[in-house]
Design a protein around this motif. Structure first.
Motif, short mmCIF file in Angstrom:
data_model
loop_
_atom_site.label_atom_id
_atom_site.label_comp_id
_atom_site.label_asym_id
_atom_site.label_seq_id
_atom_site.Cartn_x
_atom_site.Cartn_y
_atom_site.Cartn_z
N GLU A 236 -5.25 -14.50 -1.65
CA GLU A 236 -6.46 -14.52 -2.47
C GLU A 236 -7.03 -13.10 -2.43
OE1 GLU A 236 -11.01 -16.34 -2.74
OE2 GLU A 236 -9.58 -17.18 -1.30
N ILE A 237 -7.06 -12.44 -3.58
CA ILE A 237 -7.54 -11.07 -3.63
C ILE A 237 -9.06 -11.05 -3.64
CG2 ILE A 237 -7.55 -8.92 -4.95
CD1 ILE A 237 -4.79 -9.68 -6.01
N ILE A 238 -9.63 -10.48 -2.63
CA ILE A 238 -11.10 -10.38 -2.52
C ILE A 238 -11.61 -9.14 -3.24
CG2 ILE A 238 -13.05 -10.33 -0.92
CD1 ILE A 238 -11.28 -12.89 -0.82
N LYS A 239 -10.85 -8.05 -3.11
CA LYS A 239 -11.24 -6.79 -3.74
C LYS A 239 -9.99 -5.98 -4.02
CE LYS A 239 -14.18 -2.68 -2.99
NZ LYS A 239 -15.10 -2.02 -2.02
N GLN A 240 -9.86 -5.47 -5.24
CA GLN A 240 -8.73 -4.62 -5.58
C GLN A 240 -9.19 -3.52 -6.53
OE1 GLN A 240 -5.27 -6.60 -7.16
NE2 GLN A 240 -4.19 -4.70 -7.62
N GLU A 241 -9.19 -2.28 -6.01
CA GLU A 241 -9.57 -1.15 -6.82
C GLU A 241 -8.34 -0.55 -7.48
OE1 GLU A 241 -13.62 0.21 -4.46
OE2 GLU A 241 -11.75 1.26 -4.02
N GLU A 242 -8.56 0.35 -8.42
CA GLU A 242 -7.46 0.91 -9.21
C GLU A 242 -6.73 2.02 -8.46
OE1 GLU A 242 -9.32 2.21 -12.80
OE2 GLU A 242 -9.34 0.21 -13.70
N HIS A 243 -5.59 2.40 -9.04
CA HIS A 243 -4.80 3.56 -8.61
C HIS A 243 -4.20 3.40 -7.22
CE1 HIS A 243 -6.66 5.28 -12.12
NE2 HIS A 243 -7.85 5.28 -11.58
N ILE A 244 -3.82 2.18 -6.86
CA ILE A 244 -3.18 1.98 -5.55
C ILE A 244 -1.72 2.43 -5.59
CG2 ILE A 244 -2.43 0.22 -3.90
CD1 ILE A 244 -5.04 -1.26 -4.46
N VAL A 245 -1.00 2.07 -6.66
CA VAL A 245 0.39 2.51 -6.79
C VAL A 245 0.42 4.03 -6.95
CG1 VAL A 245 2.48 2.39 -8.19
CG2 VAL A 245 1.15 0.32 -7.78
N GLY A 246 1.23 4.68 -6.12
CA GLY A 246 1.29 6.13 -6.12
C GLY A 246 0.41 6.77 -5.07
N SER A 247 -0.43 5.97 -4.43
CA SER A 247 -1.33 6.50 -3.40
C SER A 247 -0.70 6.36 -2.02
CB SER A 247 -2.67 5.77 -3.44
OG SER A 247 -2.50 4.40 -3.08
N TYR A 248 -1.38 6.91 -1.02
CA TYR A 248 -0.92 6.84 0.36
C TYR A 248 -1.72 5.78 1.11
CZ TYR A 248 1.09 11.39 -0.74
OH TYR A 248 1.79 12.40 -1.33
N TRP A 249 -1.01 4.97 1.88
CA TRP A 249 -1.68 4.01 2.76
C TRP A 249 -2.29 4.81 3.90
CZ3 TRP A 249 -0.65 -1.65 3.33
CH2 TRP A 249 -1.20 -2.20 4.49
N LEU A 250 -3.59 4.65 4.10
CA LEU A 250 -4.27 5.36 5.18
C LEU A 250 -4.46 4.46 6.39
CD1 LEU A 250 -6.99 7.44 3.31
CD2 LEU A 250 -4.89 8.26 4.36
N TYR A 251 -5.32 3.45 6.25
CA TYR A 251 -5.69 2.63 7.39
C TYR A 251 -5.79 1.17 6.97
CZ TYR A 251 -6.95 7.21 9.18
OH TYR A 251 -6.91 8.53 9.56
N GLN A 252 -5.77 0.30 8.00
CA GLN A 252 -5.91 -1.12 7.77
C GLN A 252 -6.80 -1.73 8.85
OE1 GLN A 252 -2.82 0.20 8.72
NE2 GLN A 252 -3.22 -0.32 10.85
N GLU A 253 -7.41 -2.83 8.49
CA GLU A 253 -8.14 -3.66 9.44
C GLU A 253 -7.62 -5.08 9.29
OE1 GLU A 253 -12.31 -3.26 8.68
OE2 GLU A 253 -12.30 -1.08 8.88
N LEU A 254 -7.30 -5.73 10.42
CA LEU A 254 -6.75 -7.08 10.42
C LEU A 254 -7.73 -8.04 11.08
CD1 LEU A 254 -3.10 -6.25 11.58
CD2 LEU A 254 -3.90 -6.59 9.24
N TYR A 255 -7.99 -9.16 10.40
CA TYR A 255 -8.89 -10.16 10.92
C TYR A 255 -8.27 -11.55 10.78
CZ TYR A 255 -12.19 -6.31 10.43
OH TYR A 255 -12.81 -5.09 10.52
N CYS A 256 -8.52 -12.40 11.77
CA CYS A 256 -8.09 -13.80 11.67
C CYS A 256 -9.17 -14.60 10.96
CB CYS A 256 -7.85 -14.37 13.06
SG CYS A 256 -6.31 -13.84 13.80
N ILE A 257 -8.75 -15.48 10.08
CA ILE A 257 -9.65 -16.42 9.42
C ILE A 257 -9.10 -17.83 9.64
CG2 ILE A 257 -10.49 -14.76 7.71
CD1 ILE A 257 -8.54 -15.90 5.71
#
Length: 303
Positions: A236-257
């Motif tokens: 379920e996509i909560i938030k998706q901004e533009e221009h992800i393809v072609g960009s660099y993955w920087l950081y992530q945060e992982l949470y249990c639900i």
């Protein structure tokens, strides 16, 4: 992102405002002759460096074949190196082939283009000045007589003092947020195999496909992993901004639900983008051109 936000990332870029700067007695006033003299000096350094890099013969890389390597921990410790602590590196054929291509390109290269190098220096300085204007606190920027001289790496003693002070303030704030992030992530009961596999820092996003599952594929050559595909199951996509393809993955945060995971991702290119997904499971793979080898990085036990 809750902690590693765009604002936090921008703060990270401002913890060394004084880096590469030197105090110059003439930086307190606008002086065109001084600027031109410093410009020529820096331009000369840039052209020399570029020429030296251009003339590096890649044949030196072949010397790695047959080299004796020592285990890192043994090398660092300074203890006696035993035979079992070493290994002989045998260059794979594909690596040798790549180096031989570099050699062929090197031997056929045209003369060094000094004009292009000078133009590159000019463009870099213009970008650097614009970047300084955008990032410097106004109270510091207002004290700079000539932003071009500042962009070349020179400032007054007072401005240097304030740059160091502001850098320290920014670093303390950045470290505080980083500490809160680490503590929050450690408190999340994320399975270790998922926690360890979801690391794509500096990998380039080549594809993002959203269907029953959401799949992201990567070019990992700039990153620190061979895993090149991540699948979010039943997302379920909560938030998706533009221009992800072609960009660099920087950081992530992982949470249990309740029924899986919530993953926050930050990407960087011309503009920064954020993606937040809730999903039932996470699968990480190393996907080859002819086969897909699933690296065990999924879990069916939710918290």
């Amino acid at each position: 992102m809750k902690y590693l936000t765009k604002e936090w990332y921008e703060l990270c870029q401002q913890i060394s405002l004084h880096f590469g700067m030197r105090v110059h007695s003439g930086a307190h006033q606008l002086d065109e002759a001084l600027y031109l003299r410093l410009y020529k000096r820096k331009e000369k350094e840039h052209v020399k460096f570029q020429r030296d890099v251009y003339n590096v013969d890649p044949r030196y890389m072949l010397e790695q074949d047959g080299a004796v390597l020592v285990r890192a921990e043994k090398f660092i410790s300074g203890d006696e190196v035993l035979e079992e602590d070493t290994m002989v590196y045998h260059m794979p054929p594909e690596e040798r082939e790549h180096i031989e291509k570099l050699i062929a390109d090197y031997d056929a290269r045209p003369p060094f283009d000094e004009l292009s190098s000078r133009q590159e220096f000019k463009s870099n300085l213009e970008w650097n000045c614009e970047n300084k204007i955008a990032r410097l606190p106004k109270e510091i920027y207002d004290q700079i007589a000539d932003i071009r001289v500042f962009g070349l790496g020179y400032c007054t003693r007072e401005v240097m003092r304030q740059l160091k002070k502001q850098s320290k303030i920014n670093e303390v704030q950045m470290q505080l947020i980083s500490k809160e992030y680490r503590e929050a992530q450690l408190s999340e009961p994320i399975p270790e195999h998922i926690r360890n596999q979801v690391h794509f820092h500096d990998c380039t996003v080549t594809e993002l496909v959203s269907d029953t599952d959401l799949v992201i594929r990567f070019d990992t050559r700039g990153g620190f992993t061979n895993l090149n595909k991540i699948t979010f199951v039943a997302p379920e996509i909560i938030k998706q901004e533009e221009h992800i393809v072609g960009s660099y993955w920087l950081y992530q945060e992982l949470y249990c639900i309740e029924n899986g995971y919530e993953v926050h991702m930050l990407f960087d290119c011309a503009e920064m983008s954020e993606l937040i997904i809730q999903c039932q499971d996470i699968v990480v793979e190393e996907e080859g051109p002819a086969e897909r080898s699933v690296i065990v990085a999924s879990s069916s036990n939710f918290y």
